[in-house]
Design a protein around this motif. Sequence first.
Motif, mmCIF file in Angstrom:
data_model
loop_
_atom_site.group_PDB
_atom_site.id
_atom_site.type_symbol
_atom_site.label_atom_id
_atom_site.label_comp_id
_atom_site.label_asym_id
_atom_site.label_seq_id
_atom_site.Cartn_x
_atom_site.Cartn_y
_atom_site.Cartn_z
ATOM 1 N N HIS A 5 -55.194 20.615 32.288
ATOM 2 C CA HIS A 5 -55.445 21.450 31.123
ATOM 3 C C HIS A 5 -54.906 22.859 31.191
ATOM 4 C CE1 HIS A 5 -58.683 18.772 30.020
ATOM 5 N NE2 HIS A 5 -59.328 18.738 31.016
ATOM 6 N N SER A 6 -53.911 22.936 30.329
ATOM 7 C CA SER A 6 -52.973 24.194 30.201
ATOM 8 C C SER A 6 -52.583 24.337 29.105
ATOM 9 C CB SER A 6 -51.720 23.918 31.122
ATOM 10 O OG SER A 6 -50.848 24.990 31.214
ATOM 11 N N ALA A 7 -52.124 25.557 28.682
ATOM 12 C CA ALA A 7 -51.409 25.954 27.425
ATOM 13 C C ALA A 7 -50.035 25.713 27.515
ATOM 14 C CB ALA A 7 -51.603 27.471 26.857
ATOM 15 N N GLN A 8 -49.358 25.284 28.373
ATOM 16 C CA GLN A 8 -47.972 25.134 28.655
ATOM 17 C C GLN A 8 -47.633 23.626 29.598
ATOM 18 O OE1 GLN A 8 -46.283 28.377 30.697
ATOM 19 N NE2 GLN A 8 -45.251 28.907 28.869
ATOM 20 N N THR A 9 -46.739 23.438 29.125
ATOM 21 C CA THR A 9 -46.215 22.009 29.871
ATOM 22 C C THR A 9 -45.041 22.221 30.798
ATOM 23 O OG1 THR A 9 -46.875 20.557 27.983
ATOM 24 C CG2 THR A 9 -45.194 19.519 29.464
ATOM 25 N N ARG A 10 -45.222 21.611 32.096
ATOM 26 C CA ARG A 10 -44.064 21.716 32.761
ATOM 27 C C ARG A 10 -43.364 20.453 32.649
ATOM 28 N NH1 ARG A 10 -40.443 24.906 35.517
ATOM 29 N NH2 ARG A 10 -39.642 23.964 37.558
ATOM 30 N N VAL A 11 -41.994 20.606 32.289
ATOM 31 C CA VAL A 11 -41.073 19.456 31.913
ATOM 32 C C VAL A 11 -40.215 19.159 32.994
ATOM 33 C CG1 VAL A 11 -39.421 18.368 30.427
ATOM 34 C CG2 VAL A 11 -41.578 19.294 29.420
ATOM 35 N N TYR A 53 -38.508 27.667 22.789
ATOM 36 C CA TYR A 53 -39.469 26.871 23.424
ATOM 37 C C TYR A 53 -39.953 27.561 24.874
ATOM 38 C CZ TYR A 53 -38.045 23.156 20.305
ATOM 39 O OH TYR A 53 -37.983 22.368 19.317
ATOM 40 N N THR A 54 -39.153 28.264 25.395
ATOM 41 C CA THR A 54 -39.390 28.439 26.950
ATOM 42 C C THR A 54 -38.735 29.890 27.269
ATOM 43 O OG1 THR A 54 -38.819 27.763 29.254
ATOM 44 C CG2 THR A 54 -37.249 27.272 27.566
ATOM 45 N N TYR A 55 -39.082 30.674 28.490
ATOM 46 C CA TYR A 55 -38.320 31.682 28.905
ATOM 47 C C TYR A 55 -37.196 31.302 29.656
ATOM 48 C CZ TYR A 55 -42.422 34.595 27.569
ATOM 49 O OH TYR A 55 -43.291 35.095 26.851
ATOM 50 N N GLY A 56 -36.915 30.086 29.975
ATOM 51 C CA GLY A 56 -35.722 29.704 30.839
ATOM 52 C C GLY A 56 -35.825 28.109 31.019
ATOM 53 N N ALA A 57 -34.760 27.695 30.996
ATOM 54 C CA ALA A 57 -34.438 26.183 31.120
ATOM 55 C C ALA A 57 -33.034 26.024 32.067
ATOM 56 C CB ALA A 57 -34.314 25.423 29.867
ATOM 57 N N TYR A 58 -33.304 25.330 33.175
ATOM 58 C CA TYR A 58 -32.182 25.016 34.070
ATOM 59 C C TYR A 58 -32.152 23.746 34.773
ATOM 60 C CZ TYR A 58 -32.363 30.131 34.119
ATOM 61 O OH TYR A 58 -32.673 31.403 33.959
ATOM 62 N N SER A 59 -30.850 23.307 35.365
ATOM 63 C CA SER A 59 -30.719 22.024 35.897
ATOM 64 C C SER A 59 -30.355 22.339 37.286
ATOM 65 C CB SER A 59 -29.783 21.196 35.161
ATOM 66 O OG SER A 59 -28.624 21.598 35.039
ATOM 67 N N VAL A 60 -30.562 21.402 38.392
ATOM 68 C CA VAL A 60 -30.469 21.633 39.738
ATOM 69 C C VAL A 60 -29.830 20.148 40.269
ATOM 70 C CG1 VAL A 60 -31.040 22.411 41.904
ATOM 71 C CG2 VAL A 60 -31.987 23.340 40.023
ATOM 72 N N THR A 81 -43.321 20.148 23.500
ATOM 73 C CA THR A 81 -43.110 19.323 24.660
ATOM 74 C C THR A 81 -42.170 17.886 24.241
ATOM 75 O OG1 THR A 81 -45.209 19.625 25.651
ATOM 76 C CG2 THR A 81 -44.083 17.756 26.303
ATOM 77 N N GLY A 82 -42.684 17.510 23.256
ATOM 78 C CA GLY A 82 -41.373 16.258 22.894
ATOM 79 C C GLY A 82 -40.419 16.878 22.179
#
Length: 203
Positions: A5-11, A53-60, A81-82
């Motif tokens: 239960h959260s207001a955000q999604t971790r993708v 959509y977010t404060y930050g999006a990265y790839s590793v 999310t989608g």
Amino acid sequence: IRDRHSAQTRVVVGIRTIPRADRLYLRLKLANQLLGGSASSRLFLNLREDKGYTYGAYSVLRGFRRSGLLTASADVNTDATGPAIEEILREVEHLSTRPLEEEEIRKSRAELAGSFIRRTETPASVGSLEINRRLLDLEEDFCQTYIPRLQEISPQQVREVAEQLLAAHRMSIVAVSDREAVENDLRAFGDLKIYDSGGKRLE
């Protein structure tokens, strides 16, 4: 989905890649830098600056002795999310289907070169590099040739390695979120497995 239960999604979107000693690894590392390696990368500019959509999006990208792993991640508003997953997969696909600008490649090369140089500034960091080189079976001249090899990588080689190793349709997707809020959207991406907050599989 992992139900929480959260207001955000971790993708997190990920794919298995190649070992660290593979001859294509440095090209893949440059592709990852373009995709989400910094605040000037495609994921950051798309999901944060353009879509909000977010404060930050990265790839590793992580390389090991027998395989590797590339993951792209972001914390997004639940109702996004989608769309956020769609944008991540689209950016992965664009690496191999659209022309890459030389200026974009130049900037990503410079970021990787600068990061590597900072890892050679102290005896401790040089020692750490040498330990990793031996553990990962890298060439003896790895440190001396890293930047020259990086500078030789062309936009076409980045496109080719992305096409070969980063097929968007083969990527796994994990979402930690409120199940009721995102389940329908996530079914559009394929077969869905659902777990509770403790990691137990739900029917």
